[in-house]
Design an enzyme around this catalytic site. Structure first.
Site, PDB file in Angstrom:
ATOM      1  N   ASP A 103     -89.151  10.776 -71.827  1.00 36.34           N
ATOM      2  CA  ASP A 103     -90.320  11.651 -71.961  1.00 36.34           C
ATOM      3  C   ASP A 103     -91.472  10.945 -72.659  1.00 36.34           C
ATOM      4  O   ASP A 103     -92.604  10.937 -72.177  1.00 36.34           O
ATOM      5  CB  ASP A 103     -89.953  12.891 -72.772  1.00 36.34           C
ATOM      6  CG  ASP A 103     -88.985  13.791 -72.048  1.00 36.34           C
ATOM      7  OD1 ASP A 103     -88.643  13.482 -70.903  1.00 36.34           O
ATOM      8  OD2 ASP A 103     -88.581  14.802 -72.634  1.00 36.34           O
ATOM      9  N   ASP A 112     -94.284  22.283 -48.359  1.00 41.88           N
ATOM     10  CA  ASP A 112     -92.950  22.790 -48.026  1.00 41.88           C
ATOM     11  C   ASP A 112     -92.146  22.963 -49.309  1.00 41.88           C
ATOM     12  O   ASP A 112     -92.500  22.421 -50.361  1.00 41.88           O
ATOM     13  CB  ASP A 112     -92.229  21.853 -47.040  1.00 41.88           C
ATOM     14  CG  ASP A 112     -92.188  20.415 -47.504  1.00 41.88           C
ATOM     15  OD1 ASP A 112     -91.679  20.161 -48.612  1.00 41.88           O
ATOM     16  OD2 ASP A 112     -92.676  19.533 -46.772  1.00 41.88           O
ATOM     17  N   SER A 147     -86.721  15.435 -64.126  1.00 44.45           N
ATOM     18  CA  SER A 147     -87.108  15.289 -65.519  1.00 44.45           C
ATOM     19  C   SER A 147     -87.956  14.050 -65.736  1.00 44.45           C
ATOM     20  O   SER A 147     -88.723  13.986 -66.699  1.00 44.45           O
ATOM     21  CB  SER A 147     -85.867  15.204 -66.408  1.00 44.45           C
ATOM     22  OG  SER A 147     -85.120  16.374 -66.334  1.00 44.45           O
ATOM     23  N   GLU A 207     -83.028  11.095 -72.692  1.00 44.29           N
ATOM     24  CA  GLU A 207     -83.978  12.149 -72.338  1.00 44.29           C
ATOM     25  C   GLU A 207     -85.294  11.982 -73.105  1.00 44.29           C
ATOM     26  O   GLU A 207     -86.383  11.974 -72.523  1.00 44.29           O
ATOM     27  CB  GLU A 207     -83.376  13.510 -72.680  1.00 44.29           C
ATOM     28  CG  GLU A 207     -81.927  13.696 -72.281  1.00 44.29           C
ATOM     29  CD  GLU A 207     -81.778  14.358 -70.947  1.00 44.29           C
ATOM     30  OE1 GLU A 207     -82.812  14.732 -70.368  1.00 44.29           O
ATOM     31  OE2 GLU A 207     -80.645  14.499 -70.481  1.00 44.29           O
TER      32      GLU A 207
END
Length: 596
Positions: A318, A575, A519, A314
Site C-alpha cells: 500500500d 463490462d 489490493s 499488505e
C-alpha cells in the site's frame, strides 16, 4: 526512520483500546494484499466528557471493559434521502453546481435534530448508561452501559436476546427511541460471527498456488502452454502495454502503461492508506524501494501506531505503490486493529475520517466482506447509514476507492454476490487485469477478480452507470458473452475501473517480494487520482471528490479491456469484468482541468 507520528486525542480509552490496539499477526479477511485506507484524526468533539488520551481517568481500564459495554448509537439525520442525493449530486462531478462542503456545513445540513440527540441521552440515563463521546455533528454517540443493564436497555428490540456477555445480534433499535436512531452497534458477544462468514483468500491471492512472478510461471510452463499463449496473443487485439509490464509491475512501468507524467512541486494534495490487523510498514523498506526506482523519499505520517520492525506485505504494498504513483504527495498510514474477521470496521473508519477536518482527500481501501454478510448480520439500515456517510465524504471532496476483491464466484442462497463496501454506489470500485498466466499478453481480465451486480436494496443502480450497463447488456447479448445464470442489472455494478493486479514487486524486510491482486490495483489507481488532484490544486481548483460521474463521462480516457473473464466475460465498452478499463491519466488530466 523518519516516520512522522501523529498523536490521537479526544478518544475514550476503552474505545481506543478495543478498536486501535495492534494485535500481533491477527488474521485479516483481506483480498490478495490489502491496501486499506483509514483517515483518523481528532475523532470526537469534546462537547461531552471526553478528555485527551493522556488524561483519561483510570476507570476506563480492564475492569471497566469487563463490567461495561460500549455501543455506538447512529442518530437519525434531519435530512431526507432526497436531500442527501440532491447535495451529493450538486457537490460531485455530476454537475459541479456547488463547491464542496466544509464539515460544519455538513453538520448544519445533515446533522440530527436536537430532540433526537436528547432522546438518546435520556434513554441512556434511564438504564444507567452514559454518553462518553459524540461526533462533531452529534450524529453518532458512544454510549457506555453496565453490562448487566443491556437486556433492560434493549427490551422489546425485535429478535434480540441479551445477557451480561452481550447479545445474539450485533445491532438493534430500542423501541423507545426508534423515532430517533437508525441503529445501535456493538451489542454482539466478543466471539460474534455469522455462520456464513466468507474468507477472502490468502495474503498473496485467492489461490494458494498462484505465483505472482510471471517469469517463474513461464519457467514451469509446458511447451504446449507457451505455444498456445503465443498463438492467442497473435490473434488478440488487446490494448497496448509496455514490455516491462510482462516482467514486473513497478512504479516506472505502471506510469508508462497509464501515461502518468504530471508532477507538481511542491505537491499540495493528500492521500491515505489504512491497514487492518497485524499489518505494518517499514520506513527503511520504503527508502530502499524509493532508491531502487529513483523516487523521492517523503516520510509518511503515522496515525495510531506502526511496528516498523514487523512489516507486512499488505502494508508494504500500500505505502510503496500509492507513494510510487503519486510521489511527493503527503501520505498518511493508518493502522486499525479491528478486522472483518472479528467485527465490522467500516463504521468506525468512516466516523473517524468524517470527523477529521484535515483528512486526506484520496483514500484507498482493499478490505471487505460479501454484501449478504453485511445485510444479514448488520441489517439494511446499517448499510443505508454507512452509504450516507460515504455520501457526506464525497460532498466534502473526498475520493474513496475500494478494491472489488479476488474471488470471481461467491454464491449464497442461489445468488451471485459482490463485496461491500465496493458495492456502494458512492465509492469507486477497482478491479484487476493481467497479461495472462505466462505474462505474454494480451491485457485481459484477471480471472481471480470479483465483478458483477449487487443484490441489496441499499445498492440500487446509480444514474451515472445506467447507460454503460444498458450498453453492456446489449453487447453481451449480441456476442453471447459468458455470464452467470442469474443477476439483477437494476442494481449497482462493479468494477468501475481496473488496473494491473499481477507481477508486483515490493520491498519487505529488505528483500524483494512478489505480490498482486485487486489490493495492488486499488492504491495504484488512488495514486493516479492524487496526480489529478495535484494538478487541479496547482491550477487553483479543488479536489475531484466523488469520481464516478466524471469517469463514466469520459470512456475515451480508458484502455478498453475486451478479452478474458472472471464470472463475466469482457466485451467492448464497460463490462462487469474490468469496468471502463485501465486509466489513461494524460486524458483524464485534461478532462479534469476543464471542471470548475
Amino acid at each position: 526512520e523518519g516516520a512522522r507520528q501523529t498523536p490521537v486525542s479526544l478518544i475514550s480509552m476503552a474505545w481506543l483500546r478495543r478498536h486501535s490496539r495492534a494485535p500481533h499477526r491477527l488474521a485479516v479477511s483481506l483480498w490478495a494484499s490489502s491496501s486499506a485506507i483509514i483517515i483518523i484524526g481528532c475523532l470526537f468533539a469534546p462537547s461531552v466528557s471526553s478528555l485527551p488520551l493522556q488524561h483519561q481517568p483510570s476507570t476506563f481500564g480492564a475492569d471497566f471493559e469487563r463490567t461495561h459495554r460500549e455501543t455506538v448509537v447512529a442518530v437519525k439525520s434531519k435530512a431526507s434521502h432526497a436531500d442527501f442525493q440532491l447535495w451529493f449530486e450538486k457537490t460531485s462531478s455530476y454537475d459541479r453546481s456547488h463547491r464542496h462542503l466544509a464539515l460544519p456545513e455538513v453538520c448544519d445540513l445533515f446533522g440530527p435534530d436536537a430532540d433526537a440527540v436528547h432522546a438518546v441521552h435520556v434513554w441512556a440515563a434511564e438504564h444507567g448508561g452514559h454518553v462518553e463521546t459524540q461526533t462533531t455533528c452529534s450524529d453518532f454517540l458512544v454510549v457506555s452501559f453496565p453490562a448487566k443493564n443491556l437486556a433492560q436497555a434493549f427490551q422489546g428490540a425485535d429478535g434480540l436476546e441479551c445477557n451480561e456477555e452481550g447479545c445474539n445480534m450485533p445491532t438493534a433499535v430500542p423501541p423507545t427511541i426508534s423515532h430517533a436512531v437508525d441503529f445501535v452497534d456493538g451489542l454482539g458477544k466478543a466471539s460474534y460471527a455469522t455462520n456464513k462468514r466468507t474468507s477472502f483468500g490468502h495474503a498473496k491471492g485467492l489461490s494458494k498456488h498462484r505465483d505472482f512472478n510471471p517469469s517463474s510461471r513461464r519457467r514451469v510452463a509446458t511447451a504446449e502452454q507457451k505455444e498456445n499463449a503465443q498463438e492467442a496473443l497473435a490473434k488478440a487485439k488487446g490494448p497496448w502495454y509496455p514490455k516491462c509490464l510482462a516482467e514486473s509491475a513497478t512504479p516506472p512501468c505502471l506510469k508508462e502503461a497509464y501515461n502518468v507524467s504530471h508532477t507538481s512541486k511542491p505537491s499540495r494534495g493528500s492521500q491515505g492508506v489504512a491497514l487492518f490487523g497485524g499489518q505494518f510498514f517499514s520506513p527503511s523498506d520504503l527508502k530502499q524501494f524509493d532508491k531502487k526506482y529513483k523516487l523521492e523519499y517523503t516520510p509518511v505520517h503515522v496515525m495510531n501506531d506502526n511496528h516498523d520492525s514487523e512489516p507486512g506485505n499488505e502494508a508494504s504494498l500500500d505505502v510503496q505503490y500509492i507513494t510510487g504513483m503519486a510521489n511527493g504527495v503527503s501520505t498518511t498510514f493508518m493502522h486499525y486493529a479491528c478486522t472483518t474477521e472479528d467485527c465490522k470496521p467500516f463504521l468506525h473508519w468512516i466516523l473517524q475520517q468524517a470527523n477529521n477536518s484535515a483528512a486526506p482527500t484520496v483514500q484507498s481501501v482493499s478490505v471487505g466482506t460479501t454484501e449478504f454478510e453485511y445485510e444479514e448480520a448488520m441489517g439494511e439500515a446499517y448499510l443505508q447509514r454507512i452509504n450516507q456517510e460515504f455520501m457526506k465524504a464525497g460532498m466534502r471532496g473526498f475520493s474513496l476507492l475500494f478494491a472489488t476483491g479476488d474471488r470471481a464466484s461467491q454464491v449464497y442462497n442461489h445468488k451471485y454476490w459482490i463485496n461491500f463496501p465496493s458495492a456502494s454506489p458512492y465509492v469507486t470500485a477497482v478491479g484487476g487485469v493481467w497479461l495472462g498466466e505466462l505474462g505474454y499478453g494480451p491485457m485481459s481480465v484477471d480471472p481471480d477478480t470479483t465483478g458483477g451486480f449487487a443484490n441489496c436494496k441499499a445498492h440500487a443502480q446509480p444514474s451515472y452507470q445506467a447507460d454503460a450497463v444498458n450498453a453492456y447488456l446489449g453487447e453481451a447479448a449480441r456476442t453471447h458473452a459468458k455470464q452467470p445464470p442469474s443477476f439483477n442489472a437494476s442494481f449497482r455494478a462493479v468494477p468501475d475501473v481496473s488496473a494491473m493486479s499481477d507481477a508486483y514487486l515490493i520491498i519487505e524486510h529488505g528483500s524483494e517480494t512478489w505480490i498482486g491482486g485487486t489490493s495492488a490495483a486499488c492504491p495504484v489507481v488512488a495514486g493516479m487520482v492524487s496526480v489529478l488532484n495535484d494538478a487541479r490544486i496547482a491550477a487553483g481548483k479543488g479536489p475531484l471528490g466523488f469520481l464516478n460521474p466524471f469517469l463514466y463521462k469520459h470512456p475515451e480516457c480508458f484502455q478498453d479491456i475486451t478479452s478474458g473473464s472472471n464470472l463475466y466475460e469482457a466485451v467492448t465498452g464497460w463490462d462487469p469484468a474490468s469496468g471502463l478499463g485501465t486509466p489513461l491519466v494524460d486524458c483524464l488530466l485534461a478532462a479534469a482541468l476543464t471542471l470548475p
